[in-house]
Design a protein around this motif. Structure first.
Motif, PDB file in Angstrom:
ATOM      1  N   LYS A 318       0.857  -1.171   0.000  1.00 26.52           N
ATOM      2  CA  LYS A 318       0.000   0.000   0.000  1.00 26.52           C
ATOM      3  C   LYS A 318       0.901   1.231   0.000  1.00 26.52           C
ATOM      4  CE  LYS A 318      -3.784   1.816   2.731  1.00 26.52           C
ATOM      5  NZ  LYS A 318      -3.121   2.893   3.460  1.00 26.52           N
ATOM      6  N   PRO A 319       0.517   2.285  -0.721  1.00 26.92           N
ATOM      7  CA  PRO A 319       1.369   3.479  -0.712  1.00 26.92           C
ATOM      8  C   PRO A 319       1.528   4.036   0.695  1.00 26.92           C
ATOM      9  CG  PRO A 319      -0.340   3.670  -2.376  1.00 26.92           C
ATOM     10  CD  PRO A 319      -0.653   2.451  -1.570  1.00 26.92           C
ATOM     11  N   VAL A 320       2.648   4.705   0.919  1.00 29.29           N
ATOM     12  CA  VAL A 320       2.834   5.376   2.197  1.00 29.29           C
ATOM     13  C   VAL A 320       1.732   6.401   2.378  1.00 29.29           C
ATOM     14  CG1 VAL A 320       4.252   7.105   3.357  1.00 29.29           C
ATOM     15  CG2 VAL A 320       5.293   5.047   2.453  1.00 29.29           C
ATOM     16  N   PHE A 321       1.157   6.399   3.551  1.00 26.74           N
ATOM     17  CA  PHE A 321       0.076   7.349   3.834  1.00 26.74           C
ATOM     18  C   PHE A 321       0.702   8.731   4.002  1.00 26.74           C
ATOM     19  CE2 PHE A 321      -3.401   9.283   6.057  1.00 26.74           C
ATOM     20  CZ  PHE A 321      -4.518   8.582   5.661  1.00 26.74           C
ATOM     21  N   GLY A 322       0.358   9.654   3.133  1.00 27.23           N
ATOM     22  CA  GLY A 322       0.873  11.023   3.275  1.00 27.23           C
ATOM     23  C   GLY A 322       2.364  11.130   3.030  1.00 27.23           C
ATOM     24  N   TYR A 574       6.017   4.469  -4.226  1.00 23.85           N
ATOM     25  CA  TYR A 574       5.102   3.669  -3.395  1.00 23.85           C
ATOM     26  C   TYR A 574       3.813   3.311  -4.114  1.00 23.85           C
ATOM     27  CZ  TYR A 574       8.347   5.250   0.120  1.00 23.85           C
ATOM     28  OH  TYR A 574       9.492   5.503   0.813  1.00 23.85           O
TER      29      TYR A 574
END
Ligand code: HEA
Ligand code: HEA
Ligand code: CUA
Ligand SMILES: [Cu+2]
Lengths: 611, 268, 333
Positions: A318-322, A574
């Protein structure tokens, strides 16, 4: 001075690569190598050994606290003093050297030296560092540092090492008469510090130049993995904070050996020596020291933060959040890190108005840390988590960082720090951030990038056992220290039980020591797994984790010059589970993967980029 | 196995909180309740932060456990959510903590000011001036009282009275004293009073505290000062002013005693 | 990707950034120490600072910085002989700088303006005179013991040596040695007298010999609370002047004993001064080594060295800049 020669030679090494393989001998290839990967691995191996040495010293410290004045098993006979017990002088030296080894020979070099070196060129798509020779020197300058640190054990006999703590506050460290045994040892310690400083300095200039100037085509600033951002920010911190410590170190050295008096006020009589002349200020050292050493605690954390962000994202698919908030908060930590040093000196007698300023800025530094913490949790949220040892260590990192950070809030509140300063509450705090966060992050990073380093995987089951035992041992050892701190047990005490109000803490300290031994045993698993897997681990391909970064497009291990095709970067780091990746039938998409419409022109473009 | 790991991260914060919960009953907490008014306010601040931090600790640790658990119960091939973050969430968790932090920062200012800023010291200490001088040295505490009826001077005076590792102060009123060191750095730490102050070579630092209740209070050294750091120990004897005066006059006659007993001396 | 600056130059700029922090630490420490001290020696009589020399050195460095620019320009224009000439000038000026610096250092060293050597109070100054005078006496006595003109078991014990020398001086056939021995013994006695007064802290003029019968009698006669007149700085100064003007041993005393000159905070000043100018001088020397490389190429200097000259020039400007900060801070403020 090959280092000053312009090194635009990147991307055009095909021909150099050809004959290097024939001409470079073993020594040049594996010992005095200028290849960033070899240097990275050298740093890693050295620092892991130092971790054991520093840990062994910690266990000796723990022994004394659990069984005061009793002969240590096995090694006890080596020590001077009656009956092989730890003398108070020796105890002082033990924790001084424990901290110095851990901080200057383990944490800083393992983050910047090992992973910085290994990952920076690979993740930005360069074939090597900007200044390879400087890079090699930065590793070899660790050796005089280690030499001096270890010489300081022996110059004055076994029990007369540097005895002023890793913070080396004068006058204890400035006057030779103040700590009788530590005459030459303290001087050696300072020399060691200077060499570590020079080594880090060379590294940081190299990293900054490399990251600014040698990124692959398409690797814009906001396409850089957070590891690279963290390394970049760390390098900036190093470059601008460390010279101050070096300068202060020279001043202290001069005070010790050349009769100057920067830190020595007039008329001080220590141990019946002649009164001092001069008029210096001991607090000046504390200001200079913490001006470096506070940013240094972030030097000891930021790279781990960056790497954990990378790994969490990969393990949660999952992409890095923020992403951008992560970058900005790291920059904010670095910026604020320069103006909070006074929080180590709340009770030192500095101007109280300064205390208020430092307190406010220290509170503020919790903010970017909070943002990062929440973003990590956000990254896991809704992910497809792979519960392997990398993920566990990363989660451990987040969990432990919260504890370490929150204890920091107590101490940032000045009135509360009046009580907690120099108690075990502080010891608990910094072990949570240093071991709990940074080292768990490093354990994860070792497992994660091991396949890239050696082309083989580490054994995940052993690594999981290592995690669980370390985690339990760690919390068993350091969580109770908060309570010791609340009882008011001062740190750096060889025998706290002399004081009636601390007498009842002996069983608790024995429990802590047992947990520490458990934690020590766990590290043997790490070393064993590491050494075994280098030779017998499962072989793996280029991208065993299905990760996105440029480094995974290179062979495992990468050859000289890193990439077989000079990489071009087309997207952020990401993009796990993105529609584009779906289209390819996978949940990751390499940064080098061109968008479909560009696929055809890709070949030509990369050819252009090389030119 | 996945669920096990998620539970693992639920489990340990529970143990941590439990250990803090049982700690006070087992003596793993403050040595005594604060024995000085300022100490009580420090404790109050401590408990306030403890409250805030506990909420944050539980919140974040359980959030971590929860997101892991959520994923653990998911099927292996279930896809991860593709999201780069959320502006509004980002905003919330920037603004809320910043309010909390600014609140803590402002809330504690006056305690700090009272402890350390001379102009905020209780008026009584301004009027009385420093009652004694405490000098740390490797490895003991030396106490110097001014000759009864005179004021304390920074330079030792012929009539000064000396004691080692024992300082007598009056109860029920703020007491200010001068802290200094003869050699390296030390720190005055009285755990029951929640007072700590470094003694720095070349500086004379005024410190004050107030003890309502008569009794003996520990003083230890909290700054590494050499091999004997751990054994620097002194006692604060808090007693009514009358007894302090008595103690001082005893000390004075002891000090002036030249070995010759005359009838005059006994009359005094 | 990157910025349009070669790595070497970027690296050098970053390095100079770290250097700025390095000197900032020193300058910051200086400011803190100076503001934190109730006093500071500024009179050139105390500090032996030579403002003119410092000024000339500032000028020298600025001119040399200009020469480097010319040299680099010449390199860029491939006029290598001109480049070499100007590099040589720069090098020459660097030597001038160091030369002037050594004159300044010499001035301080010869007056013992060195960290931990400086007496800060009159008492310390008196003690220093005492120590130095003792050193002179020891040196004089060593002449005889080394030459084995007299035979002593403990050459360190001045009293015995002096007693034997006394005999030797009066003995016949001692020659010139014996004649000078008389004076040296006399010097020894003068020093002993001074020393005893210093140790006992009683007036030189009003109390005969500090441990002699006159002194003891005077002390006996004291009533309660009274004390003998204390030794005064001026007395010692006057006594030293008398010793120095003595025809027989004045030369030795003048050579070995500095006039007492207490300088409050002098040690701190000397520490700072030598620290900052010393590290600056090290940087100058490094710069010279950097210039030596291309100069050693002789006639083979070619365009490969252009970047080198440019980068070392950059470094040299930095060294210059540091001095421009140090000069007002140390010499004028
Ligand atoms: C990696 C190393 C590291 C890190 C990251 C930190 C981080 C922090 N440290 Fe720590 N510190 C050390 C290493 C580190 N420290 C060391 C080695 C020492 C001792 C040196 C010695 O004396 O030997 C020390 C000592 C030290 C002191 C001095 C204590 C004393 O000696 O009296 C103080 C005082 O303010 C302090 C504060 C903080 C704060 C506020 C943070 C903050 O950055 C923490 C921020 C993080 C969080 C707060 C957690 C996450 C946030 C949330 C979950 C959001 C919500 C929170 C709230 C609303 C409260 N530290
Ligand atoms: C990164 C930094 C770091 C790390 C990882 C550690 C790790 C540990 N530290 Fe650390 N510690 C510091 C940094 C660190 N420490 C600092 C800065 C101080 C302050 C010093 C000062 O006051 O000046 C300090 C002080 C300190 C104290 C306080 C001493 C005092 O004030 O009196 C204690 C006490 O328990 C302690 C314990 C431990 C323990 C048990 C570990 C454990 O995590 C160690 C685990 C064990 C191992 C990793 C070793 C395993 C190896 C083997 C079992 C094999 C051994 C055999 C061979 C020789 C090969 N440390
Ligand atoms: Cu005194 Cu520690
Ligand atoms: Cu800090």
């Amino acid at each position: 001075m090959a280092t000053v020669s312009p090194a635009i030679e990147s991307h055009s090494d095909d021909h150099a690569q050809g004959h290097d393989h024939h001409e470079i001998g073993f020594i040049q290839k594996y010992v005095f190598s200028t290849d960033h990967k070899v240097i990275g691995v050298q740093f890693l191996a050295t620092t892991l050994i130092m971790l054991m040495a520093g840990g062994a010293l910690a266990l000796a410290v723990r022994w004394q606290l659990a069984f005061p004045w009793q002969t240590m098993p096995i090694v006890g006979k080596l020590f001077a003093g009656e009956g092989g017990q730890i003398s108070p002088e020796f105890y002082t030296m033990l924790f001084t050297m424990h901290a110095s080894v851990m901080i200057f020979l383990v944490i800083i070099p393992i983050l910047a030296g090992a992973f910085g070196n290994f990952l920076i060129p690979l993740q930005i798509g360069a074939d090597d560092m900007a200044f390879p020779v400087l890079n090699m020197l930065s590793y070899w300058f660790m050796w005089p540092a280690m030499f001096f640190f270890f010489a300081s054990f022996v110059v004055g006999g076994v029990t007369a090492g540097p005895a002023a703590g890793w913070t080396s506050y004068p006058l204890l460290s400035a006057l030779t008469a103040a700590a009788p045994g530590s005459g030459a040892a303290q001087t050696y310690w300072l020399l060691g510090l200077t060499f570590v400083g020079v080594s880090s300095m060379m590294g940081s200039i190299n990293y900054m130049t490399t990251i600014i100037n040698m990124r692959a085509p398409g690797m814009t600033l906001f396409r850089m993995p957070l590891t690279i951002w963290s390394m970049f920010i760390t390098a900036i911190l190093q470059a601008f904070a460390l010279p101050v410590l070096t300068a202060a170190g020279f001043m202290l050295l001069a005070d010790r050996t050349m009769g100057t008096c920067f830190f020595v006020p007039a008329g001080i009589i220590v141990n019946n020596a002649a009164p001092t002349v001069g008029g210096g200020q001991p607090l000046l050292w504390q200001h200079l020291f913490w001006f470096y050493s506070h940013p240094a605690v972030y030097i000891m954390l930021l790279p781990a933060m960056g790497m954990v962000s990378d790994m969490l994202s990969c393990m949660c698919r999952k992409p890095v959040f923020g992403y951008k908030p992560m970058v900005y908060s790291m920059s904010a930590i670095a910026g604020l890190g320069f103006i909070v040093w006074g929080h180590h000196m709340f009770t030192s007698g500095m101007n109280p108005a300064l205390g208020m300023t430092f307190m406010t800025s220290t509170m503020m530094i919790a903010l970017p840390s909070a943002i990062k913490t929440f973003n990590w949790i956000g990254t896991i949220w809704g992910g497809n988590v792979r519960f392997n040892s990398v993920m566990l260590n990363c989660s451990g990192f987040v969990a432990m960082f919260i504890v370490g950070g929150l204890s920091g809030i107590f101490m940032a509140a000045v009135p509360v720090d009046i009580y907690f300063h120099d108690t075990y509450f502080i010891v608990a705090h910094f072990h949570y951030v240093l071991f709990g966060s940074t080292l768990f992050g490093v354990f994860a990073a070792i497992t994660f990038w091991f396949p890239k380093m050696f082309g083989r995987m580490m054994n995940d089951t052993v690594a999981k056992w290592h995690f669980v035992l370390s985690f339990i041992g760690f919390n068993g050892a350091f969580f109770p220290m908060h309570l010791l701190g609340i009882v008011g047990m001062p740190r750096r005490y060889a025998d706290p039980y002399l004081h009636p109000y601390l007498e009842h803490l002996l069983p608790m300290n024995q429990f802590i020591t047992c947990s520490a031994i458990l934690m020590g045993f766990a590290q043997i698993l790490l070393l064993g797994n590491f050494a075994y897997s280098i030779f017998f681990g499962k072989k793996c391909g280029r991208n065993p984790w299905g990760a996105n970064g440029l480094e995974w497009s290179a062979p495992s291990p990468p050859g000289h010059g890193n990439f077989d095709v000079p990489p071009v970067c087309y997207r952020g780091p990401y993009e796990y589970s993105s529609p584009e990746a779906e289209a390819l039938g996978q949940d990751f998409i390499l940064q080098t993967e061109p968008p479909p419409d560009m696929k055809k022109t890709a070949e030509t473009e990369s050819a252009e980029a090389t030119a | 196995m996945k669920k096990f790991w998620a539970l693992f991260f639920f489990f340990w914060p529970v143990v941590a909180i439990w250990s803090c919960w049982v700690a006070p009953a087992r003596g793993w907490w403050f040595p005594t309740e604060a024995m000085s008014p300022l100490g009580e306010r420090i404790d109050g601040l401590f408990y306030l932060i403890l409250g805030i931090v506990t909420v944050v600790f539980i919140g974040t640790q359980f959030a971590l456990g929860y997101v892991l658990w959520q994923s653990a119960v998911k099927g292996d091939d279930e896809k991860a959510e593709f999201s780069h973050g959320s502006h509004s969430l980002e905003l919330i968790w920037t603004v809320v903590p910043s309010f909390v932090l600014v609140f803590i920062a402002l809330y504690q200012m006056d305690v700090w000011a009272e402890f350390r800023v001379q102009s905020f010291y209780p008026n009584q200490t301004q009027e009385d001036g420093p009652r004694l001088e405490l000098t740390a040295r490797q490895f003991e505490w030396r106490v110097r009282y001014p000759e009864p009826g005179t004021e304390l001077k920074n330079q030792p005076q012929p009539g000064d009275l000396y004691a080692v590792n024992e300082m007598h102060v009056a109860t029920g009123r703020p007491v200010k004293f001068n802290l200094r060191t003869d050699d390296v750095q030390h720190a005055f730490f009285a755990p029951e009073l929640r007072v700590k102050q470094d003694a720095v070579a070349g500086l004379i630092i005024p410190v004050w505290f107030e003890i309502p209740k008569a009794g003996d209070y520990d003083v230890v050294c909290a700054e590494l000062c050499g091999w004997g750091h751990y054994k620097m120990r002194a006692t604060i004897v808090a007693e009514p002013q009358r007894q302090v005066d008595e103690y001082l006059s005893n000390l004075q006659s002891e000090q002036n005693f030249d070995g010759v007993v005359t009838v005059d001396d006994e009359d005094e | 990707m990157g910025i349009p600056i070669p790595n070497s130059k970027l690296g050098l700029w970053l390095f100079l950034g770290t250097e700025i922090m390095f000197f900032t630490a020193f300058i910051g420490a200086y400011i803190v120490l100076r503001i934190g001290s109730p006093g500071w020696p500024t009179d050139p009589k105390d500090t032996h600072i030579l403002v003119l020399m410092g000024g000339i050195n500032t000028f020298v460095l600025i001119v040399s910085s200009y020469f480097v620019v010319v040299a680099h320009e010449a390199m860029a224009k491939r006029d290598f002989s001109r480049a070499r000439r100007y590099l040589t000038y720069t090098m020459g000026l660097a030597f001038v700088f160091l030369g002037i610096k050594s004159i300044e250092y010499y001035g301080k060293i010869s007056h013992d303006i060195l960290p931990s050597h400086i007496a800060e109070t009159p008492t310390q100054a008196i003690n220093k005179v005492d120590r130095e005078l003792e050193q002179v006496v020891r040196q004089r006595f060593a002449v005889y013991t080394d030459a084995e003109a007299i035979d002593v078991a403990q050459p360190d014990d001045l009293a015995t040596v002096s007693a034997q020398l006394d005999v030797f001086a009066k003995s016949e056939g001692g020659g010139d040695d014996a004649k000078s021995a008389i004076h040296d013994v006399a010097l020894y006695r003068k020093w002993q007298n001074l020393h005893q007064h210093i140790v006992a802290n009683v007036s030189l003029e009003k109390v005969p010999v500090a441990t002699g019968p006159g002194y003891l009698a005077a002390r006996e006669a004291l009533s309660e609370g009274e004390s003998l007149p204390a030794l005064e700085y001026a007395e010692v100064k006057a006594e030293l002047a008398r010793l120095k003007s003595d025809t027989n041993y004045g030369g030795f005393v003048s050579a070995g004993v500095l006039d007492p000159h207490p300088v409050l905070y002098g040690n701190l000043f000397a520490s700072i001064y030598f620290l900052m100018t010393g590290f600056h001088a090290i940087h100058v020397i490094v710069g010279m080594l950097l210039f030596a490389r291309p100069l050693l190429q002789g006639n083979n200097l070619n365009e490969e060295w252009t970047d080198w000259v440019e980068n070392s020039g950059l470094y040299w400007h930095f060294v210059d800049l540091v001095w421009i900060f140090l000069f007002p801070l140390l010499y004028i403020a």
